[in-house]
Write a protein that holds these residues in place. Structure first.
Motif, short mmCIF file in Angstrom:
data_model
loop_
_atom_site.label_atom_id
_atom_site.label_comp_id
_atom_site.label_asym_id
_atom_site.label_seq_id
_atom_site.Cartn_x
_atom_site.Cartn_y
_atom_site.Cartn_z
N ARG A 126 34.29 16.02 -2.12
CA ARG A 126 33.24 16.23 -3.12
C ARG A 126 32.82 17.69 -3.13
NH1 ARG A 126 27.27 13.84 -1.62
NH2 ARG A 126 26.79 15.21 0.13
N ARG A 136 30.63 16.26 -7.52
CA ARG A 136 31.89 15.78 -8.10
C ARG A 136 32.80 15.27 -6.99
NH1 ARG A 136 34.40 15.95 -12.77
NH2 ARG A 136 32.90 17.41 -13.67
N GLU A 137 33.09 13.97 -7.03
CA GLU A 137 33.99 13.36 -6.06
C GLU A 137 35.36 13.14 -6.69
OE1 GLU A 137 30.69 10.96 -3.36
OE2 GLU A 137 32.20 9.81 -4.47
N THR A 138 36.39 13.24 -5.87
CA THR A 138 37.77 13.13 -6.36
C THR A 138 38.45 11.91 -5.74
OG1 THR A 138 37.93 15.53 -6.61
CG2 THR A 138 40.00 14.29 -6.57
N GLY A 148 43.65 11.88 -7.97
CA GLY A 148 43.33 13.21 -8.48
C GLY A 148 42.25 13.23 -9.54
N LYS A 149 41.91 12.09 -10.08
CA LYS A 149 40.84 12.04 -11.08
C LYS A 149 39.49 12.11 -10.37
CE LYS A 149 43.55 9.32 -14.37
NZ LYS A 149 43.62 8.05 -15.15
N SER A 150 38.51 12.66 -11.07
CA SER A 150 37.20 12.85 -10.45
C SER A 150 36.10 12.21 -11.28
CB SER A 150 36.92 14.34 -10.26
OG SER A 150 36.83 15.00 -11.52
#
Length: 261
Positions: A143, A163-165, A169-171
């Motif tokens: 994050r 922002r967590e991933t 690979g999507k966040s």
């Protein structure tokens, strides 16, 4: 022509009218029945709408969002059918959600209530929160701070966007009110077989799997999953109501057909 014959002729048009009306009613009933059957099949097998009732999934989902979920992602259970009839437990063609999916499920302690959260832990996973950071099997979910913002559901409250991933690979964005809140530091949760662990994206304003089922969500049985959240069809501002026609177009226009990540 006799009077009897004349009376017979006079009754024929009314009898024909009655038969026509009856036939039309039967056709109408058939049409409505077929339409209801199609709607039920679509609702059970393919899609289902939900309205977001709280701020627990901010910022990705707002109170008043009208979303659609897909039913086929995780298979089907008795909770795929309206009112959850007492059918055998388990799922037909059941599949695990992926970590990071936003899923709708029936609340374990009250299956008449639907919740929506993000799936964090799968069966066998070890989940822990330390200083607000979520760890799965000893590894932190990556994050990055994305700056402060105003919480849209709580006027005057400033929160930090994080922002967590996901593994693919999507966040997605979460909200954090800062350190020291309940649920920021937990023990290790070992997710049992056939269960899932879920959290709200509004981390300090969500009753979720961090709390036992008696007060929160606890572990979620596989059969309680209803489906995966896919899209925000439309979104109403606070104060809008189906009982207030003048508010029906009080929409958040920037959220129309917005995907759920």
């Amino acid at each position: 022509m006799t009077d009897d014959a004349a009376q017979g002729l006079e009754t024929k048009p009314s009898e024909a009218t009655a038969k026509t009306a009856t036939a039309e009613l039967i056709d109408l009933a058939k049409t409505v029945g077929i339409a209801l059957l199609i709607a039920l099949v679509v609702r059970v097998i393919l899609f289902q709408p939900y309205t977001i009732p709280s701020e627990s999934m901010e910022p990705g989902l707002l109170k008043g969002d009208y979303i659609v979920i897909t039913k086929f992602d995780y298979g089907w259970s008795r909770f795929s059918i309206p009112f959850g009839p007492p059918l055998p437990k388990g799922r037909l063609f059941g599949r695990d959600p992926r970590r990071g999916d936003v899923a709708v499920f029936q609340l374990p302690r009250d299956t008449s209530v639907a919740y929506i959260k993000r799936i964090i832990g799968l069966p066998g996973d070890r989940v822990q929160v330390r200083n607000g950071v979520v760890f799965v099997n000893g590894k932190a979910i990556p994050r990055v701070q994305a700056g402060p913002t105003q919480d849209p559901g709580m006027i005057g409250l400033t929160v930090m966007r994080e922002r967590e991933t996901k593994a693919d690979g999507k966040s997605y964005m979460t909200f954090d009110q800062g350190p020291g809140h309940p649920g920021d530091d937990t023990g290790v949760y070992v997710v049992p077989a056939g269960m899932y662990f879920a959290m709200g994206d509004n981390r300090d304003n969500s009753l979720d799997s961090r709390w036992p089922s008696s007060v929160g969500v606890g572990f979620i049985p596989a059969e309680n999953l209803a489906g995966k959240a896919r899209i925000v069809m439309v979104s109403w501002n606070d104060g809008a109501s189906i009982f207030k026609p003048w508010t029906w177009l009080d929409l958040r226009w920037n959220r129309l057909l917005k995907g759920v990540g």
